[in-house]
Design an enzyme around this catalytic site. Sequence first.
Site, PDB file in Angstrom:
ATOM      1  N   SER A 194      -8.924   4.071 -11.574  1.00  0.00           N
ATOM      2  CA  SER A 194      -9.244   5.438 -11.959  1.00  0.00           C
ATOM      3  C   SER A 194      -7.975   6.287 -11.971  1.00  0.00           C
ATOM      4  O   SER A 194      -7.189   6.235 -11.022  1.00  0.00           O
ATOM      5  CB  SER A 194     -10.255   6.037 -10.979  1.00  0.00           C
ATOM      6  OG  SER A 194     -10.470   7.394 -11.275  1.00  0.00           O
TER       7      SER A 194
ATOM      8  N   GLU B  89       5.351  -1.774   6.511  1.00  0.00           N
ATOM      9  CA  GLU B  89       4.571  -0.665   7.050  1.00  0.00           C
ATOM     10  C   GLU B  89       3.982  -0.936   8.424  1.00  0.00           C
ATOM     11  O   GLU B  89       3.714   0.004   9.165  1.00  0.00           O
ATOM     12  CB  GLU B  89       3.470  -0.272   6.064  1.00  0.00           C
ATOM     13  CG  GLU B  89       4.049   0.305   4.786  1.00  0.00           C
ATOM     14  CD  GLU B  89       3.019   0.880   3.852  1.00  0.00           C
ATOM     15  OE1 GLU B  89       1.807   0.826   4.154  1.00  0.00           O
ATOM     16  OE2 GLU B  89       3.424   1.392   2.794  1.00  0.00           O
TER      17      GLU B  89
ATOM     18  N   ASP C 123      -7.398   9.228 -11.291  1.00  0.00           N
ATOM     19  CA  ASP C 123      -7.259  10.190 -10.196  1.00  0.00           C
ATOM     20  C   ASP C 123      -7.360   9.559  -8.812  1.00  0.00           C
ATOM     21  O   ASP C 123      -7.484  10.260  -7.823  1.00  0.00           O
ATOM     22  CB  ASP C 123      -8.285  11.307 -10.346  1.00  0.00           C
ATOM     23  CG  ASP C 123      -9.715  10.800 -10.279  1.00  0.00           C
ATOM     24  OD1 ASP C 123      -9.945   9.572 -10.257  1.00  0.00           O
ATOM     25  OD2 ASP C 123     -10.632  11.646 -10.242  1.00  0.00           O
TER      26      ASP C 123
ATOM     27  N   GLU D 295       1.827   6.284  12.372  1.00  0.00           N
ATOM     28  CA  GLU D 295       1.049   5.605  13.410  1.00  0.00           C
ATOM     29  C   GLU D 295       0.389   4.373  12.823  1.00  0.00           C
ATOM     30  O   GLU D 295       0.035   4.346  11.646  1.00  0.00           O
ATOM     31  CB  GLU D 295      -0.013   6.580  13.943  1.00  0.00           C
ATOM     32  CG  GLU D 295      -0.860   6.063  15.053  1.00  0.00           C
ATOM     33  CD  GLU D 295      -1.913   7.081  15.528  1.00  0.00           C
ATOM     34  OE1 GLU D 295      -2.669   6.727  16.431  1.00  0.00           O
ATOM     35  OE2 GLU D 295      -1.977   8.204  14.987  1.00  0.00           O
TER      36      GLU D 295
ATOM     37  N   GLY E 261       0.101  -0.735   2.117  1.00  0.00           N
ATOM     38  CA  GLY E 261       0.294  -1.219   0.759  1.00  0.00           C
ATOM     39  C   GLY E 261       1.346  -0.395   0.057  1.00  0.00           C
ATOM     40  O   GLY E 261       1.951   0.497   0.637  1.00  0.00           O
TER      41      GLY E 261
ATOM     42  N   GLU F 257       5.016  -5.337   1.725  1.00  0.00           N
ATOM     43  CA  GLU F 257       4.469  -4.048   2.141  1.00  0.00           C
ATOM     44  C   GLU F 257       3.808  -4.128   3.520  1.00  0.00           C
ATOM     45  O   GLU F 257       3.937  -3.202   4.327  1.00  0.00           O
ATOM     46  CB  GLU F 257       3.475  -3.514   1.108  1.00  0.00           C
ATOM     47  CG  GLU F 257       4.126  -3.012  -0.163  1.00  0.00           C
ATOM     48  CD  GLU F 257       4.886  -1.702   0.022  1.00  0.00           C
ATOM     49  OE1 GLU F 257       4.694  -1.007   1.049  1.00  0.00           O
ATOM     50  OE2 GLU F 257       5.675  -1.363  -0.876  1.00  0.00           O
TER      51      GLU F 257
END
Length: 164
Positions: free
Chosen positions: A99, A82, A101, A131, A62, A78
């Site tokens: 959130s 990836e 954090d 990987e 992502g 994405e």
Amino acid sequence: MNVLAFFAAAVQSTRSLWRIGQTVLGIIFRHPITGTSIIPILPDGRIVLIRRRDDGRWALPGGMVDWGEDIPTTVHRELHEETGLNLVKIQRLVGVYSSPDRDPRIHSICVVVEAEVDGTMEVQDTLEVMEIRAFSLNALPPEPMSHDHSRQLQDYLNGLTTLA
């Protein structure tokens, strides 16, 4: 200065620049960045995970939504960048995670989707991904995942749709 000491100093300098950049972006924008996480499901039911180069942990593929993109376009881009895999269909919304954090780099809001995928797994972005591996549900990696991806994956496995 030997090569190892030089490399260590360069890494520390890069980390310091990144922290300064985060602070500046936070001051300028004062708004979270929107991103996606994808739970890619192969035709045989295995889940595809990537191992991130920055922290060495397993993660869901992502990334950030680019200016002018919608979420489905970001998921498609994405996923391919990836993993090399193709998006067949977004199956369901797993959750929205906000959130402050949840991502150690920035305050981001992450839209998580389950996606039916096909194709051949191949690292496309070698700067981000070291990987790629497909895991059966009973053989997911035991170590902590990057960011809050352990929670995202667990919510998916529990059949939840989460707003957090």
